[in-house]
Scaffold this active site. Structure first.
Site, PDB file in Angstrom:
ATOM      1  N   ARG A 105      -9.633  -3.187  11.235  1.00  0.00           N
ATOM      2  CA  ARG A 105      -8.228  -3.189  10.845  1.00  0.00           C
ATOM      3  C   ARG A 105      -7.297  -3.137  12.062  1.00  0.00           C
ATOM      4  O   ARG A 105      -6.190  -3.677  12.024  1.00  0.00           O
ATOM      5  CB  ARG A 105      -7.934  -2.023   9.896  1.00  0.00           C
ATOM      6  CG  ARG A 105      -8.579  -2.168   8.530  1.00  0.00           C
ATOM      7  CD  ARG A 105      -7.881  -1.316   7.468  1.00  0.00           C
ATOM      8  NE  ARG A 105      -7.829   0.092   7.790  1.00  0.00           N
ATOM      9  CZ  ARG A 105      -8.789   0.972   7.522  1.00  0.00           C
ATOM     10  NH1 ARG A 105      -9.899   0.573   6.941  1.00  0.00           N
ATOM     11  NH2 ARG A 105      -8.660   2.249   7.822  1.00  0.00           N
ATOM     12  N   TYR A 109      -3.839  -5.242  12.705  1.00  0.00           N
ATOM     13  CA  TYR A 109      -2.523  -4.662  12.933  1.00  0.00           C
ATOM     14  C   TYR A 109      -1.886  -5.242  14.201  1.00  0.00           C
ATOM     15  O   TYR A 109      -0.665  -5.494  14.246  1.00  0.00           O
ATOM     16  CB  TYR A 109      -2.619  -3.139  13.050  1.00  0.00           C
ATOM     17  CG  TYR A 109      -3.178  -2.456  11.818  1.00  0.00           C
ATOM     18  CD1 TYR A 109      -3.088  -3.059  10.572  1.00  0.00           C
ATOM     19  CD2 TYR A 109      -3.802  -1.223  11.910  1.00  0.00           C
ATOM     20  CE1 TYR A 109      -3.606  -2.444   9.438  1.00  0.00           C
ATOM     21  CE2 TYR A 109      -4.320  -0.593  10.788  1.00  0.00           C
ATOM     22  CZ  TYR A 109      -4.218  -1.210   9.556  1.00  0.00           C
ATOM     23  OH  TYR A 109      -4.734  -0.607   8.455  1.00  0.00           O
ATOM     24  N   TYR A 131       5.447  -3.165   1.916  1.00  0.00           N
ATOM     25  CA  TYR A 131       5.571  -2.357   0.709  1.00  0.00           C
ATOM     26  C   TYR A 131       5.704  -0.888   1.065  1.00  0.00           C
ATOM     27  O   TYR A 131       5.280  -0.433   2.123  1.00  0.00           O
ATOM     28  CB  TYR A 131       4.399  -2.582  -0.241  1.00  0.00           C
ATOM     29  CG  TYR A 131       3.048  -2.147   0.264  1.00  0.00           C
ATOM     30  CD1 TYR A 131       2.599  -0.842   0.084  1.00  0.00           C
ATOM     31  CD2 TYR A 131       2.206  -3.048   0.902  1.00  0.00           C
ATOM     32  CE1 TYR A 131       1.361  -0.441   0.531  1.00  0.00           C
ATOM     33  CE2 TYR A 131       0.956  -2.655   1.359  1.00  0.00           C
ATOM     34  CZ  TYR A 131       0.539  -1.357   1.172  1.00  0.00           C
ATOM     35  OH  TYR A 131      -0.694  -0.962   1.621  1.00  0.00           O
ATOM     36  N   HIS A 133       7.482   2.426   2.319  1.00  0.00           N
ATOM     37  CA  HIS A 133       8.336   2.634   3.487  1.00  0.00           C
ATOM     38  C   HIS A 133       7.658   1.936   4.656  1.00  0.00           C
ATOM     39  O   HIS A 133       6.497   2.218   4.957  1.00  0.00           O
ATOM     40  CB  HIS A 133       8.484   4.131   3.758  1.00  0.00           C
ATOM     41  CG  HIS A 133       9.480   4.469   4.823  1.00  0.00           C
ATOM     42  ND1 HIS A 133       9.425   3.942   6.093  1.00  0.00           N
ATOM     43  CD2 HIS A 133      10.577   5.281   4.795  1.00  0.00           C
ATOM     44  CE1 HIS A 133      10.426   4.417   6.811  1.00  0.00           C
ATOM     45  NE2 HIS A 133      11.151   5.238   6.040  1.00  0.00           N
ATOM     46  N   ALA A 163       5.007   6.319  -1.067  1.00  0.00           N
ATOM     47  CA  ALA A 163       4.209   7.045  -2.053  1.00  0.00           C
ATOM     48  C   ALA A 163       4.532   8.538  -2.048  1.00  0.00           C
ATOM     49  O   ALA A 163       4.497   9.187  -3.099  1.00  0.00           O
ATOM     50  CB  ALA A 163       2.719   6.826  -1.779  1.00  0.00           C
ATOM     51  N   ALA A 246       1.275   6.139  -7.409  1.00  0.00           N
ATOM     52  CA  ALA A 246       2.636   5.906  -7.875  1.00  0.00           C
ATOM     53  C   ALA A 246       2.694   4.668  -8.759  1.00  0.00           C
ATOM     54  O   ALA A 246       1.911   3.727  -8.608  1.00  0.00           O
ATOM     55  CB  ALA A 246       3.566   5.732  -6.676  1.00  0.00           C
TER      56      ALA A 246
END
Length: 798
Positions: A105, A109, A131, A133, A163, A246
Site C-alpha cells: 500500500r 500512496y 472519502y 475526511h 468515521a 458509519a
C-alpha cells in the site's frame, strides 16, 4: 441531481491513466526533496476535498471547485458518489486504479501523491476528492500538500466528515469527557501501545490486522484474534466492545454491534468485521486526579497519563528509495484487471437523488418499496428495486455498483468450464497464445466459434461470484503446512450442492455448509471438532483454505492460523499409460511394459520394464514421450505416430480381472474382463469392442444390455478401476467400479507434492469402500479448470 454530460468508458479511463503514468515516470529526475531555488514561474493550485462518509457528503461550494478544476482525482468508496463525479467530470482520474493485490500500500500512496502533483507542477488547478475526511488516515494527501507548498504552489485541504465524527454522533460519545484515545490497530500491536482504559478508545482498521498489501476480494484478516487477545490483556475476557460502521446512504442506519471480547474469537462474528470497520471501547475505570495540581489550578477534572517519545511523527515529505520506487513502478503501469470499474447505474442515481431530497428520504424510510417504485423513481431495474427496498447496506452497495447477478451465458459457461475438459483445453490453448492487448478480440472470437453468448466485460465479476457461491471450483486435496502444529492434516473436497463431500483427516464431515466463500461445520453427527475455513486464491492463482479447526467443547482458538494449500496433481499421470508397447529393434522385437509392482521396500508402485528388465528412475509423461530416469520412449497409438515409436499392443494386461460395479436402477453389479472375454454379472456379453482401454458391449443381460466403460489404474491407489455408462430398462445410467480384490494399497512413496502423513491419509481415503472413489480424476479436472480461470484467464480479463 446534476445532468449527465458524458459518462466515460472503462477503456477511455484506462488509456488516460496509462498516458499519465508515462508522463509521471518521465518527470522523476526533475523532482527533489529540496526546496527550489526560485519559485515556480506559474504556481499550481491543489485543493483536497472530503466527500464525507455518506453519499455525496460535500460542503457548499465543492461542486463548483470540481467543475472548475483543470484536473480532478478521486478516491471514494461509495458507488453513487463515483457516478456523480464521473457525470460532472468524465475526465476525472479514479485513484483506486493504483491499488493492486501484488503491490504494498505504501507504493500506492506514493503514486497517488505524484499523480496529483504532476498537474500542480504544470501550473494547473487540481482538485482531489477523498472519502471521509481527506486528512484522517490518508498519507498521500498530507504528503502531497507538504511537497506542493515546499515547491511554491498553493495547497489547501478542506475538511470532511470522517468515521470518527459519525461514531461520536451515533454512539453518543463526547471526546472531551473523560477524553479520547485512538490507535491504528496494527500499529497498536507492533508498538505495544497500551490503551488508557479510563478513556474512550477508538481503534481504526480492525479489519486488516497486519495486512501491508491490498486485496480487492476483501481482507482475510487472519491475525484478528491476535488483536482481540491483546485487548483482553487490558480489558478482561468479556469487556464489551462496539463494532461500528458509519452509514454510507441516507436513511440507512449505521452498523452498531456490541460484543464481549471473547465473542470476537468466533469466526462467524469475525466475518462481519471488514476493511471499513472501527471499534469503540468505552472507558473501563476512572483515572485518579492529581491532588497537587487540583490545588494549584483550583479545578476538579480527571487527569491523563502523559507519554513522551523521541519522535512521535513521521517525516513524510522525503524522496528516499521507497518513494523513488513509486516512480519506477509508473514506467510499467497498467490499470489492474482487478480494478472495479463503476458503471452509471440507476441505483446510484437513486442514492444521488436521495442525498438531496428530504421528501424522498422520508418516503424511503417509511415505505422503501413505494420509494423505489417506477412512479416514484423511474429508471430502476426490477433487481435494483428489490435490492434497494431491503434497506440493507450490502444490498444497496450491490445495486449501486451494478454487480451481484451473473450474466446467464457467463454462468452456464463457467459451469461447463469446470466440468468439461475439452472446453478447458480449448480455452487454455487460446489463452496461452494471446497478448493482453489483443485478448478482448481473441476471447470474443473463440466464444463465437464455440457458439457461446458471453459478456467478457462482466466475466471477471461472474468468476468471482461462482468462486464465492459454488463449491465445485474448490474440489481438490489440501494439506496443512507451516508452523501451526497441525502440519500433515488433509482436507478433501469434491462435488457441489447436495452431492458435495468433505473429508478432514480422512473422516467424512456429514453436515457442513458453504456460503459466501466460507466452509463451516459444527461438532456433532460423528464429528468431534468444529471448522471454519475461507476459500482463497493466492497471488499466483493457487487455491488454499484459511481458518481454524478446533475440538468440540473448547473455545474458538485465539489465532486462526491454519493454512491448507493445494497439492500438485499434475494433468497427466503415468498410470494412464498402463499396458504393453512393442517395436522392431535391430535384434528383433522389443517390449516395453508399464504396470504395477509391489516390493517390501517400496510397497505398491508404478514400474516400467524393457524386455522384462525393470528400469530405474523417475517416471514422467510429456506429450507422447515417456521418460524413465535418463531414458525416453516415444509412444505411438495413432495414424500419425512417428517412425520408431513404441506401439501399444491390443489387450489390457494390467487391467484384466474382476470389478465390483455400482450403477443406479438395479444396473450392473460386477464385470470381469480377461483374454478378450467379458462377463457381466456372470453372463457373457454378445458383442465386445475394444478401443485402447475402452470396452464396449451389446447383447448383454437385459438389465445391462449395452454399455461402455473405461478401464484404468487409479493414480492414487494404483489399483484397477472403471467408469462409464450402462443401458438399463430405465435408460442410460452412469457406473463406477473398482477391482474386486482388496484395494487397500500399500503406497508409502508420497506423490503430488504431499508430505508423508497427508499422503497416507489420501491413499487410505481413496482405497476405502466408503472413501472418495476416483478422487484424483475429480481433483485433476478441478485443478485444471482452476488453472485456466485463476491464472491464464485472470491475466487477460478486463
Amino acid at each position: 441531481m446534476t445532468d449527465t454530460i458524458h459518462f466515460p468508458t472503462r477503456e477511455q479511463h484506462a488509456r488516460a491513466w496509462e498516458e499519465l503514468a508515462q508522463a509521471i515516470a518521465a518527470s522523476a529526475d526533475s523532482v527533489s526533496q529540496d526546496a527550489p531555488a526560485h519559485p515556480p514561474a506559474r504556481p499550481g493550485e491543489l485543493t483536497i476535498i472530503g466527500s464525507g462518509i455518506e453519499t455525496m457528503g460535500f460542503t457548499i461550494g465543492d461542486e463548483e471547485l470540481i467543475r472548475g478544476a483543470d484536473a480532478v482525482f478521486f478516491c471514494v468508496a461509495d458507488p453513487a458518489t463515483v457516478v456523480w463525479l464521473k457525470s460532472i467530470r468524465p475526465d476525472a482520474y479514479d485513484l483506486y486504479v493504483l491499488y493492486d493485490d501484488t503491490k504494498v500500500r505504501y507504493t500506492t500512496y506514493m503514486q497517488m501523491s505524484e499523480a496529483m502533483l504532476h498537474h500542480v507542477r504544470q501550473g494547473k488547478k487540481v482538485v482531489a476528492v477523498y472519502y471521509g475526511h481527506p486528512g484522517i488516515f490518508v498519507l498521500s494527501t498530507h504528503r502531497c500538500i507538504m511537497i506542493a507548498r515546499r515547491e511554491g504552489h498553493k495547497a489547501v485541504m478542506r475538511p470532511g466528515v470522517c468515521a470518527l465524527d459519525c461514531l461520536c454522533a451515533d454512539l453518543g460519545v463526547d471526546p472531551c469527557h473523560p477524553g479520547m484515545q485512538t490507535h491504528e490497530a496494527t500499529d497498536m500491536l507492533i508498538r505495544g501501545r497500551i490503551p488508557d482504559t479510563s478513556l474512550h478508545v477508538v481503534l481504526w482498521q480492525v479489519g486488516l490486522i497486519g495486512e501491508m498489501g491490498f486485496r480487492r476480494r476483501g481482507y482475510i484478516n487472519n491475525n484478528f484474534s491476535v488483536f482481540v487477545e491483546y485487548l483482553q490483556k487490558y480489558y478482561g475476557d468479556d469487556y464489551p466492545v462496539t463494532h461500528y460502521i458509519a452509514s454510507r446512504y441516507p436513511t440507512i442506519p449505521p452498523t452498531i454491534e456490541v460484543y464481549p471480547l471473547s465473542a470476537l474469537h468466533d469466526p462467524q462474528i469475525q466475518t462481519r468485521v471488514t476493511g471499513v470497520s472501527t471499534f469503540y471501547v468505552p472507558p473501563k475505570n476512572a483515572a485518579a486526579a492529581d491532588l497537587d495540581m487540583l490545588i494549584r489550578l483550583g479545578l476538579i477534572q480527571p487527569g491523563q497519563e502523559v507519554r513522551t517519545s523521541d519522535g512521535p511523527l513521521r517525516e513524510i515529505g522525503l524522496y528516499g528509495p521507497r518513494e523513488r520506487k513509486a516512480f519506477r513502478a509508473f514506467r510499467r503501469f497498467k490499470v489492474s484487471r482487478d480494478y472495479q470499474w463503476q458503471e452509471d447505474t440507476g441505483a446510484s442515481r437513486f442514492l444521488i437523488a436521495l442525498r438531496s431530497n428530504p421528501a424522498l428520504q422520508e418516503r424511503y424510510e417509511r415505505d422503501p418499496r413505494a420509494a423505489v417504485a417506477p412512479e416514484s423513481f423511474p429508471g430502476l431495474t426490477d433487481r435494483e428495486r428489490s435490492l434497494l427496498a431491503t434497506r440493507d447496506h450490502g444490498a444497496i452497495q450491490i445495486a449501486a455498483k451494478g454487480t451481484g447477478v451473473a450474466h446467464p451465458g457467463n454462468r452456464d459457461f463457467l459451469f461447463q468450464l469446470f466440468d468439461r475438459k475439452p472446453v478447458m483445453r480449448s480455452l487454455l490453448a487460446v489463452l496461452r497464445g494471446v497478448r493482453p492487448e489483443t485478448a478482448t478480440g481473441a476471447l470474443a472470437e473463440w466464444s463465437a466459434g464455440q457458439g457461446l453468448a458471453l459478456d467478457w466485460d462482466r466475466m471477471r465479476t461472474d468468476v468471482n461470484g461462482v468462486l464465492r457461491d459454488r463449491l465445485f471450483p474448490w474440489a481438490g486435496v489440501y494439506e496443512v503446512r507451516g508452523e501451526t502444529g497441525e502440519d500433515g492434516r488433509l482436507i478433501v473436497l469434491t462435488g457441489d450442492g447436495d452431492r458435495a463431500r468433505l473429508f478432514v483427516d480422512g473422516q467424512p464431515v456429514r453436515r457442513f455448509s458453504f456460503r459466501r466463500g466460507i466452509l463451516q461445520w459444527k461438532a456433532g453427527a460423528g464429528r468431534a471438532d468444529n471448522g471454519f475455513l475461507r476459500v482463497d486464491v493466492d497471488v499466483q492463482g493457487g487455491r488454499r483454505l484459511i481458518g481454524s479447526i478446533w475440538p468440540a467443547g473448547e473455545p474458538v482458538p485465539a489465532e486462526h492460523g491454519l493454512v491448507a494449500v493445494e497439492g500438485r496433481p499434475g494433468h497427466r499421470h503415468p498410470s494412464s499409460l498402463a499396458g504393453r508397447y512393442t517395436r522392431k529393434g535391430a535384434e528383433g522385437p522389443q517390449c516395453l511394459e508399464v504396470g504395477v509392482a509391489e516390493t517390501p521396500e517400496r510397497g505398491r508402485h508404478l514400474c516400467v520394464t524393457l524386455d522384462g528388465r525393470p528400469l530405474d528412475g523417475a517416471i514422467v509423461v510429456g506429450g507422447r514421450t515417456l521418460s524413465v530416469g535418463d531414458l525416453s520412449f516415444v509412444l505411438g497409438g495413432s495414424a500419425d505416430a512417428p517412425t520408431g515409436a513404441w506401439m501399444p499392443e491390443p489387450g489390457l494386461a494390467p487391467l484384466t480381472g474382476s470389478y465390483v460395479v455400482r450403477a443406479a436402477d438395479g444396473g450392473l453389479r460386477s464385470l470381469s474382463y480377461a483374454a478378450g472375454g467379458l462377463l457381466l454379472d456372470g453372463q457373457a456379453a454378445g458383442t465386445i469392442d475394444l478401443d485402447g482401454s475402452i470396452v464396449s458391449w451389446s447383447g448383454g443381460p437385459a438389465h445391462c444390455s449395452a454399455g461402455q466403460v473405461t478401464l484404468l489404474l487409479d493414480p492414487i491407489t494404483l489399483c484397477p478401476a472403471l467408469f462409464g455408462t450402462v443401458e438399463t430398462p430405465a435408460g442410460t445410467v452412469r457406473c463406477i467400479g473398482r477391482a474386486a480384490a482388496p484395494t487397500q494399497a500399500n503406497r508409502p512413496e508420497p506423490e503430488f507434492g504431499l508430505q508423508a502423513a497427508a499422503w497416507r491419509q489420501l491413499v487410505d481415503l481413496a482405497g476405502r469402500p466408503d472413501g472418495e472413489f476416483l478422487l484424483w480424476h475429480k481433483w485433476e479436472k478441478a485443478n485444471l479448470a482452476a488453472t485456466v480461470v485463476n491464472t491464464a484467464l485472470a491475466r487477460l480479463l478486463p
